[in-house]
Design a protein around this motif. Sequence first.
Motif, PDB file in Angstrom:
ATOM      1  N   ARG A   1      -0.745  28.897  43.387  1.00  0.00           N
ATOM      2  CA  ARG A   1      -0.815  27.542  42.837  1.00  0.00           C
ATOM      3  C   ARG A   1      -0.306  27.604  41.397  1.00  0.00           C
ATOM      4  N   ASP A   2       0.365  26.553  40.977  1.00  0.00           N
ATOM      5  CA  ASP A   2       0.861  26.538  39.608  1.00  0.00           C
ATOM      6  C   ASP A   2      -0.323  26.332  38.673  1.00  0.00           C
ATOM      7  N   TYR A   3      -0.247  26.886  37.465  1.00  0.00           N
ATOM      8  CA  TYR A   3      -1.352  26.708  36.533  1.00  0.00           C
ATOM      9  C   TYR A   3      -0.852  26.661  35.103  1.00  0.00           C
ATOM     10  N   THR A   4      -1.754  26.292  34.184  1.00  0.00           N
ATOM     11  CA  THR A   4      -1.329  26.093  32.800  1.00  0.00           C
ATOM     12  C   THR A   4      -2.225  26.890  31.848  1.00  0.00           C
ATOM     13  N   VAL A   5      -1.591  27.376  30.764  1.00  0.00           N
ATOM     14  CA  VAL A   5      -2.342  28.058  29.710  1.00  0.00           C
ATOM     15  C   VAL A   5      -2.239  27.184  28.468  1.00  0.00           C
ATOM     16  N   HIS A   6      -3.378  26.726  27.957  1.00  0.00           N
ATOM     17  CA  HIS A   6      -3.405  25.795  26.823  1.00  0.00           C
ATOM     18  C   HIS A   6      -3.863  26.527  25.572  1.00  0.00           C
ATOM     19  N   PHE A   7      -3.050  26.459  24.521  1.00  0.00           N
ATOM     20  CA  PHE A   7      -3.443  27.050  23.228  1.00  0.00           C
ATOM     21  C   PHE A   7      -4.160  25.978  22.418  1.00  0.00           C
ATOM     22  N   GLN A   8      -5.351  26.304  21.915  1.00  0.00           N
ATOM     23  CA  GLN A   8      -6.206  25.309  21.276  1.00  0.00           C
ATOM     24  C   GLN A   8      -6.535  25.658  19.829  1.00  0.00           C
ATOM     25  N   ASN A   9      -6.614  24.623  18.979  1.00  0.00           N
ATOM     26  CA  ASN A   9      -7.012  24.830  17.581  1.00  0.00           C
ATOM     27  C   ASN A   9      -8.515  24.813  17.392  1.00  0.00           C
TER      28      ASN A   9
ATOM     29  N   ASP B   1      -3.446  39.131  27.789  1.00  0.00           N
ATOM     30  CA  ASP B   1      -2.914  39.886  28.925  1.00  0.00           C
ATOM     31  C   ASP B   1      -3.489  39.429  30.264  1.00  0.00           C
ATOM     32  N   SER B   2      -4.791  39.687  30.473  1.00  0.00           N
ATOM     33  CA  SER B   2      -5.274  39.548  31.850  1.00  0.00           C
ATOM     34  C   SER B   2      -5.407  38.108  32.344  1.00  0.00           C
ATOM     35  N   CYS B   3      -5.461  37.110  31.426  1.00  0.00           N
ATOM     36  CA  CYS B   3      -5.701  35.731  31.889  1.00  0.00           C
ATOM     37  C   CYS B   3      -4.568  35.193  32.747  1.00  0.00           C
ATOM     38  N   ILE B   4      -3.376  35.800  32.671  1.00  0.00           N
ATOM     39  CA  ILE B   4      -2.325  35.401  33.604  1.00  0.00           C
ATOM     40  C   ILE B   4      -2.023  36.577  34.535  1.00  0.00           C
ATOM     41  N   GLY B   5      -1.504  36.261  35.685  1.00  0.00           N
ATOM     42  CA  GLY B   5      -1.141  37.343  36.601  1.00  0.00           C
ATOM     43  C   GLY B   5      -1.906  37.288  37.903  1.00  0.00           C
ATOM     44  N   SER B   6      -2.940  36.444  37.957  1.00  0.00           N
ATOM     45  CA  SER B   6      -3.640  36.115  39.215  1.00  0.00           C
ATOM     46  C   SER B   6      -4.491  37.216  39.821  1.00  0.00           C
ATOM     47  N   LYS B   7      -4.605  38.361  39.146  1.00  0.00           N
ATOM     48  CA  LYS B   7      -5.361  39.435  39.819  1.00  0.00           C
ATOM     49  C   LYS B   7      -6.859  39.324  39.550  1.00  0.00           C
ATOM     50  N   THR B   8      -7.653  39.566  40.575  1.00  0.00           N
ATOM     51  CA  THR B   8      -9.091  39.769  40.360  1.00  0.00           C
ATOM     52  C   THR B   8      -9.378  41.186  40.844  1.00  0.00           C
ATOM     53  N   SER B   9     -10.178  41.933  40.125  1.00  0.00           N
ATOM     54  CA  SER B   9     -10.381  43.346  40.482  1.00  0.00           C
ATOM     55  C   SER B   9     -11.841  43.746  40.376  1.00  0.00           C
TER      56      SER B   9
ATOM     57  N   PHE C   1     -14.362  54.297  41.987  1.00  0.00           N
ATOM     58  CA  PHE C   1     -12.955  53.915  41.882  1.00  0.00           C
ATOM     59  C   PHE C   1     -12.823  52.574  41.175  1.00  0.00           C
ATOM     60  N   LYS C   2     -12.037  52.592  40.113  1.00  0.00           N
ATOM     61  CA  LYS C   2     -11.907  51.374  39.302  1.00  0.00           C
ATOM     62  C   LYS C   2     -10.891  50.410  39.914  1.00  0.00           C
ATOM     63  N   ASN C   3     -11.274  49.149  39.926  1.00  0.00           N
ATOM     64  CA  ASN C   3     -10.360  48.074  40.354  1.00  0.00           C
ATOM     65  C   ASN C   3      -9.751  48.299  41.740  1.00  0.00           C
ATOM     66  N   LEU C   4     -10.529  48.873  42.650  1.00  0.00           N
ATOM     67  CA  LEU C   4      -9.990  49.202  43.976  1.00  0.00           C
ATOM     68  C   LEU C   4      -9.918  47.968  44.880  1.00  0.00           C
ATOM     69  N   ILE C   5     -10.853  47.038  44.669  1.00  0.00           N
ATOM     70  CA  ILE C   5     -10.936  45.853  45.531  1.00  0.00           C
ATOM     71  C   ILE C   5     -10.460  44.645  44.739  1.00  0.00           C
ATOM     72  N   GLY C   6      -9.787  43.732  45.393  1.00  0.00           N
ATOM     73  CA  GLY C   6      -9.406  42.540  44.625  1.00  0.00           C
ATOM     74  C   GLY C   6      -8.625  41.530  45.439  1.00  0.00           C
ATOM     75  N   THR C   7      -8.340  40.443  44.784  1.00  0.00           N
ATOM     76  CA  THR C   7      -7.575  39.371  45.424  1.00  0.00           C
ATOM     77  C   THR C   7      -6.537  38.884  44.407  1.00  0.00           C
ATOM     78  N   PHE C   8      -5.602  38.094  44.880  1.00  0.00           N
ATOM     79  CA  PHE C   8      -4.709  37.362  43.971  1.00  0.00           C
ATOM     80  C   PHE C   8      -5.226  35.930  43.954  1.00  0.00           C
ATOM     81  N   TYR C   9      -5.649  35.448  42.807  1.00  0.00           N
ATOM     82  CA  TYR C   9      -6.199  34.085  42.733  1.00  0.00           C
ATOM     83  C   TYR C   9      -6.151  33.590  41.291  1.00  0.00           C
ATOM     84  N   PRO C  10      -5.176  32.760  40.964  1.00  0.00           N
ATOM     85  CA  PRO C  10      -5.108  32.296  39.572  1.00  0.00           C
ATOM     86  C   PRO C  10      -6.102  31.184  39.291  1.00  0.00           C
ATOM     87  N   PRO C  11      -6.594  31.101  38.045  1.00  0.00           N
ATOM     88  CA  PRO C  11      -7.369  29.914  37.678  1.00  0.00           C
ATOM     89  C   PRO C  11      -6.417  28.714  37.672  1.00  0.00           C
ATOM     90  N   SER C  12      -6.954  27.501  37.748  1.00  0.00           N
ATOM     91  CA  SER C  12      -6.044  26.342  37.698  1.00  0.00           C
ATOM     92  C   SER C  12      -5.681  26.027  36.243  1.00  0.00           C
TER      93      SER C  12
END
Length: 352
Positions: free
Chosen positions: A11-19, A128-136, A142-153
Amino acid sequence: MSVIAIQSKLRDYTVHFQNDVSFIEGFTRFPQRLFVIDENVWKLHGTGCLAALADSERIIFPVSEERKNLVGVMELYDRLMECSAKKNMTLISIGGGIIQDITGFVASTLYRGLNWVFVPTTLLAQADSCIGSKTSLNYKRFKNLIGTFYPPSEVYIFSGFLQTLEKYDFLSGMGEVAKLHIMGGNDSISAFAVALPALLGRDDDAILLAIHRSLMVKLSYMEGDEFDTGRRNWLNYGHCFGHALETVSDYAIPHGQAVVVGMLVANRVAVQRGLLSEVFAQRLAEQFLGPLLDFKLELSGYSMVEFITAMRQDKKRVGDGLVMVMVTDAIVMVKVDDVTPEEIEMAVQSFS
Ligand SMILES: NC(=O)c1ccc[n+]([C@@H]2O[C@H](COP(=O)([O-])OP(=O)(O)OC[C@H]3O[C@@H](n4cnc5c(N)ncnc54)[C@H](O)[C@@H]3O)[C@@H](O)[C@H]2O)c1
Ligand SMILES: [Zn+2]
């Protein structure tokens, strides 16, 4: 403030920079909303930046790598069910990479997917991690062995949160920022060198610029390879040896700091192979990577056998040799899959 729009097959998503944090009041547009907040962030900001959430339904979640697993996930499922979570609910998580990974996994699996909004509060998560859709999630040791691809909206970046980060966590995030600036090419390398003192002094403007540039570089490597089967692998620069160092140090060295050491080691191997000049490797070590280390780099206390064993267990390794991503003088990334233990040993010895 600026917005980065990200296209994703999921799904498309947006990153908002805030003051400021006025965006939090805007969350009332989600009729069914539940906040999951890192316990430390709530303690530090609950009566400040996050005061608008005083009466909101929320779960305050203590974070640790030991809880970033299926047990932590089940705990969160239980808490959500107690709050009568429904399919139409929006989960809004506020915290660093651990909160992102646990809540992202929960959001992607509960009812086969909840709407999810993420407010990153660490430098590593913002840059870094807030984009890229990975959950781990970690599984056993074993580190980060399980996961899904799921971006925030939606992702909201407010750098004011970073003022309360411990130095150790701030420098860990700086490791990933440095990596992305190196991968971004000569202009971003020069910009980083100039901005470094301001960044280390946590100057807000410098940080926002560096976060923006880091995310744009990461995005450029994800383009056309969202699911990490090719080009996106290059983002693993510094991570091949870095992950091994995290394992061998029993996670005493935080992720981004291990990545800094991983880049230094990868650069030494690249010099040995004639891929990188001694001059450029020295410049990166002295101007970029050295100043980010929070400890004296001394690898001789670790066992070489353990390093090699940990590198062999890298989940991304498919062939027989050891894998390493390296950078060349022309800032072209190369993934080499026939690195020998002897090459690693020679590189490590230069930091003894
Ligand atoms: N999913 C991904 O794509 C991805 C990518 C990189 C890393 N990660 C994961 O992210 C985790 C590391 O993330 P992290 O470095 O953000 O660590 P973290 O979430 O553990 O946060 C580090 C520490 O900072 C505290 N904290 C958070 N925000 C704060 C603030 N504003 N002020 C003061 N303290 C604050 C936390 O409570 C914690 O103690 C690792 O588990 C790593 O595997 C995930
Ligand atoms: Zn990383």
